[in-house]
Write an enzyme that holds these catalytic residues in place. Structure first.
Site, mmCIF file in Angstrom:
data_model
loop_
_atom_site.group_PDB
_atom_site.id
_atom_site.type_symbol
_atom_site.label_atom_id
_atom_site.label_comp_id
_atom_site.label_asym_id
_atom_site.label_seq_id
_atom_site.Cartn_x
_atom_site.Cartn_y
_atom_site.Cartn_z
ATOM 1 N N ASP A 91 21.826 26.077 50.761
ATOM 2 C CA ASP A 91 22.740 26.332 49.648
ATOM 3 C C ASP A 91 23.711 25.187 49.367
ATOM 4 O O ASP A 91 24.340 25.153 48.310
ATOM 5 C CB ASP A 91 23.486 27.662 49.834
ATOM 6 N N GLU A 111 24.949 24.039 54.676
ATOM 7 C CA GLU A 111 24.919 25.448 54.298
ATOM 8 C C GLU A 111 26.252 26.081 54.697
ATOM 9 O O GLU A 111 26.887 25.649 55.659
ATOM 10 C CB GLU A 111 23.789 26.189 55.003
ATOM 11 N N LYS A 113 27.723 30.046 55.349
ATOM 12 C CA LYS A 113 27.357 31.456 55.426
ATOM 13 C C LYS A 113 28.557 32.315 55.801
ATOM 14 O O LYS A 113 29.337 31.969 56.681
ATOM 15 C CB LYS A 113 26.248 31.661 56.459
#
Length: 278
Positions: A91, A111, A113
């Protein structure tokens, strides 16, 4: 705030402040910038610090490309592919630099999260569970999907001496210290960092071989065992530890540091570009 508004605010502020320094001023902590947006600011910083190098940003990498990289190492590798257009999409995207041979080499994969809303729920007075009578919710396993992307990038970079994969974690499932949160009615709820019901960090430390978190592990570690030398590709895992949200400036600083470590390790292969253009 909607992502579109975030992007607009970021763009406008970027123009007014003339770069990343202004964006991350004291009055603009901007918790809500996506890691992908920060990646673009990282590229801007790298272009400023290394004007003689060429950088690019990618949102995804095809499985086909990963298989080709594996085949170059050994023809028996990278043989299996069931879905031709299969790809991975970290992402935060992928930042690459062009080497002397015109090849694009990865300098950063990122990323971010979030897992575990216990802190937010307690602060708002919300009870959870099947009967809505619990303070804490047992942690899920959604974060384990990160292992797929980590493994695929490791395959892609198997011939490299660095592994610039950065994973930012936030939320009550990634505590490294015990914290106490007050409910609106005044009652204190304690979240134990070593609770098996809450903590999911141990589900991820397999990606860094149990080495320290909140540490830049970009440079591959070579360990010797009997007559073998083994290369370890470790993910750099960062967590706030107390469940708070990441500030964009902190993420930016870490991402720049890891990117520059990649460039140092790649130095012998991009060094000619630097000396040629001075």
């Amino acid at each position: 705030m909607a992502k579109k508004n975030q992007s607009k605010r970021l763009t406008n502020q970027h123009k007014k402040s003339h770069g990343v320094v202004g964006i991350f001023g004291d009055k603009a902590k901007l918790h809500d910038i996506t890691v992908g947006k920060i990646s673009h600011l990282v590229i801007e910083q790298l272009e400023k610090d290394y004007p003689q190098l060429s950088f690019q940003y990618k949102t995804s990498i095809k499985k086909e490309e990963i298989n080709e990289a594996l085949k170059k190492i050994d023809p028996e590798l990278g043989q299996t592919l069931f879905v031709p257009n299969s790809s991975i999409k970290p992402d935060g995207g992928i930042i690459e630099v062009k080497d002397d041979n015109g090849n694009w080499r990865i300098v950063l994969v990122s990323e971010a999260k979030h897992q575990g809303k216990d802190i937010e729920n307690i602060k708002s007075g919300k009870l959870v569970g099947a009967k809505n009578n619990q303070d804490l919710m047992a942690a899920g396993n959604a974060i384990e999907r990160s292992h797929k992307n980590i493994s695929e990038i490791a395959n892609l970079m198997l011939s490299e001496s660095h592994f610039p994969y950065v994973l930012f974690l936030e939320g009550s499932n990634f505590l490294t210290e015990t914290i106490s949160i007050k409910r609106p009615d005044g009652r204190i709820v304690t979240l134990e960092y070593n609770s098996g019901m809450l903590n999911r960090l141990d589900r991820l430390t397999s990606a860094n071989y149990g080495m320290p978190i909140n540490t830049n592990l970009c440079k591959n570690k070579f360990v010797k065992h009997t007559d073998k030398t083994i290369m370890l590709q470790a993910t750099s895992i960062y967590t706030q530890g107390n469940g708070e949200k990441w500030e964009a400036k902190k993420m930016f600083d870490i991402m720049v540091e890891v990117s520059k470590t990649s460039l140092q390790i790649l130095g012998s292969e991009i060094f000619k570009q630097i000396t040629k253009r001075k």
